[in-house]
Design a protein around this motif. Structure first.
Motif, PDB file in Angstrom:
ATOM      1  N   ARG A 153      -0.375  -5.542   7.799  1.00 34.16           N
ATOM      2  CA  ARG A 153      -0.237  -5.371   6.363  1.00 34.16           C
ATOM      3  C   ARG A 153      -0.961  -6.506   5.642  1.00 34.16           C
ATOM      4  O   ARG A 153      -0.690  -7.683   5.848  1.00 34.16           O
ATOM      5  CB  ARG A 153       1.252  -5.380   6.010  1.00 34.16           C
ATOM      6  CG  ARG A 153       1.539  -5.112   4.561  1.00 34.16           C
ATOM      7  CD  ARG A 153       3.034  -4.999   4.380  1.00 34.16           C
ATOM      8  NE  ARG A 153       3.410  -5.003   2.987  1.00 34.16           N
ATOM      9  CZ  ARG A 153       4.652  -4.926   2.554  1.00 34.16           C
ATOM     10  NH1 ARG A 153       5.635  -4.868   3.434  1.00 34.16           N
ATOM     11  NH2 ARG A 153       4.930  -4.930   1.277  1.00 34.16           N
TER      12      ARG A 153
ATOM     13  N   LYS B 200      -2.218  -8.597   2.241  1.00 34.63           N
ATOM     14  CA  LYS B 200      -1.726  -8.960   0.919  1.00 34.63           C
ATOM     15  C   LYS B 200      -2.761  -8.580  -0.149  1.00 34.63           C
ATOM     16  O   LYS B 200      -3.956  -8.833   0.000  1.00 34.63           O
ATOM     17  CB  LYS B 200      -1.471 -10.469   0.871  1.00 34.63           C
ATOM     18  CG  LYS B 200      -0.871 -10.936  -0.447  1.00 34.63           C
ATOM     19  CD  LYS B 200      -0.606 -12.430  -0.418  1.00 34.63           C
ATOM     20  CE  LYS B 200      -0.034 -12.901  -1.751  1.00 34.63           C
ATOM     21  NZ  LYS B 200       0.204 -14.365  -1.744  1.00 34.63           N
ATOM     22  N   ARG B 201      -2.273  -7.963  -1.203  1.00 31.59           N
ATOM     23  CA  ARG B 201      -3.163  -7.549  -2.290  1.00 31.59           C
ATOM     24  C   ARG B 201      -3.565  -8.765  -3.120  1.00 31.59           C
ATOM     25  O   ARG B 201      -2.726  -9.544  -3.585  1.00 31.59           O
ATOM     26  CB  ARG B 201      -2.466  -6.523  -3.183  1.00 31.59           C
ATOM     27  CG  ARG B 201      -2.119  -5.228  -2.469  1.00 31.59           C
ATOM     28  CD  ARG B 201      -1.499  -4.242  -3.432  1.00 31.59           C
ATOM     29  NE  ARG B 201      -2.434  -3.890  -4.484  1.00 31.59           N
ATOM     30  CZ  ARG B 201      -2.112  -3.180  -5.562  1.00 31.59           C
ATOM     31  NH1 ARG B 201      -0.855  -2.799  -5.740  1.00 31.59           N
ATOM     32  NH2 ARG B 201      -3.011  -2.877  -6.462  1.00 31.59           N
TER      33      ARG B 201
ATOM     34  N   GLU C  48       5.202  -1.237  -6.200  1.00 32.05           N
ATOM     35  CA  GLU C  48       4.552  -2.519  -6.463  1.00 32.05           C
ATOM     36  C   GLU C  48       3.480  -2.825  -5.430  1.00 32.05           C
ATOM     37  O   GLU C  48       2.453  -3.443  -5.746  1.00 32.05           O
ATOM     38  CB  GLU C  48       5.614  -3.636  -6.462  1.00 32.05           C
ATOM     39  CG  GLU C  48       6.569  -3.581  -7.638  1.00 32.05           C
ATOM     40  CD  GLU C  48       7.617  -4.673  -7.553  1.00 32.05           C
ATOM     41  OE1 GLU C  48       7.644  -5.372  -6.499  1.00 32.05           O
ATOM     42  OE2 GLU C  48       8.413  -4.823  -8.499  1.00 32.05           O
ATOM     43  N   GLU C  49       3.688  -2.408  -4.187  1.00 31.77           N
ATOM     44  CA  GLU C  49       2.698  -2.660  -3.137  1.00 31.77           C
ATOM     45  C   GLU C  49       1.574  -1.634  -3.126  1.00 31.77           C
ATOM     46  O   GLU C  49       0.630  -1.761  -2.361  1.00 31.77           O
ATOM     47  CB  GLU C  49       3.396  -2.666  -1.759  1.00 31.77           C
ATOM     48  CG  GLU C  49       4.384  -3.788  -1.582  1.00 31.77           C
ATOM     49  CD  GLU C  49       3.725  -5.148  -1.555  1.00 31.77           C
ATOM     50  OE1 GLU C  49       2.527  -5.216  -1.219  1.00 31.77           O
ATOM     51  OE2 GLU C  49       4.396  -6.144  -1.879  1.00 31.77           O
TER      52      GLU C  49
END
Length: 302
Positions: A251, A253-254, A297-298
């Motif tokens: 995963r 991180k944005r 939000e993700e």
């Protein structure tokens, strides 16, 4: 009084019966059968104990429990001969009574595993161990094929009523009544244990590596079948769907930075914890709402 002394001397002269339980291993890359790493380390500890002891003081044997026939020249036969190449003259195949009358035929192990029911081998080992009554049983902590749950030492110890010691990295001495061994602890620490025999010990991955298997000795060694009880089907394991493990995607991180400097700074920064939210004593609706909020939000849900 003389009879008591003679009986004690006779017990002291009897060799220490040691059994090393071995299983079929599987190469993590190619998937081919081989000797299991932890079981090979367990056998190495037994061979080292035999080498340090007086001649004839230790009687070592290796057992492999199998619910199906192992044909000569098959992949299972080649893998088990890797243990014979470590210096053993023979290896005992603990099999059910019903397999002794069946002819040996070379079969595809994958096809056989798909057609045949799942068989529990630990009842066969319990029956054979009760018959042979060894003083010490050594095995690996976890198998590389099958379920690989690591429960076999616990099941055997519970059925036999023996003490179980896990994570052994060295067997220092064994006087016939007690075993002195080193147990692996976290962060490289070691603990010396003294265990009353008979006992069952499992070997840790930090134990000394097994010696290389000699090809000539592996060819000369003998695989001898020995009947030991009836078949025991594992109805629970038959319902399992076994598939190769897949690596889960990492995963990312944005990064919401606009300039190149901010993007580089965000990419080089270490991940910081503490951004999660802990929910205690909330209803199912409130928990579901928080999960949906996090997914939005993700960017998972839109």
């Amino acid at each position: 009084m003389k009879a008591d002394h003679s009986s004690i001397a006779q017990q002291a002269s009897e060799p220490l019966e040691v059994v090393s339980l071995v299983s079929l291993g599987q190469h993590p890359v190619s998937g081919r059968l081989r000797r299991a790493e932890q079981d090979a380390r367990a056998l190495e500890l037994c061979l080292a104990l035999e080498r340090r002891s007086a001649p004839g003081a230790v009687s070592l044997s290796a057992w492999h429990a199998s619910g199906s026939k192992i044909a000569p020249g098959s992949e299972q036969d080649q893998a088990l001969r890797g243990y014979l190449g470590m210096g053993l003259e023979s290896l005992t195949l603990v099999t059910p009574d019903s397999l002794q009358a069946e002819p040996l035929t070379a079969v595809d192990p994958q096809a056989a595993a798909a057609d045949q029911p799942v068989i529990d081998v630990w009842p066969l080992l319990v029956t054979r161990l009760k018959q042979a009554a060894p003083q010490l049983v050594v095995c690996g902590g976890q198998s590389e094929t099958g379920e690989g749950s690591g429960l076999l030492p616990h099941l055997l110890a519970e059925s036999l009523g023996w003490p179980l010691v896990e994570g052994i990295v060295a067997i220092e001495s064994c006087d016939g009544a007690h075993l002195t061994a080193l147990q692996a602890l976290p962060r490289g620490q070691r603990r010396r244990l003294r265990v009353k025999l008979p006992a069952l010990v499992s070997v840790d991955a930090a134990a000394p590596a097994a010696r290389q298997s000699a090809f000539a000795q592996a060819r000369r060694g003998e695989l001898a079948s020995l009947a030991s009880g009836e078949l025991a089907h594992d109805a629970v394991a038959e319902a399992f769907a076994i598939a190769p493990a897949r690596k889960r995607p990492k995963r990312l991180k944005r990064i919401k930075a606009t300039s190149a400097r901010d993007r580089f700074k965000a990419a080089a920064a270490k991940a910081e914890g503490g951004s999660g939210k802990r929910l205690d004593g909330v209803s199912a609706e409130e928990g579901a709402a928080e999960i949906l909020k996090l997914l939005r939000e993700e960017g998972v849900l839109r």
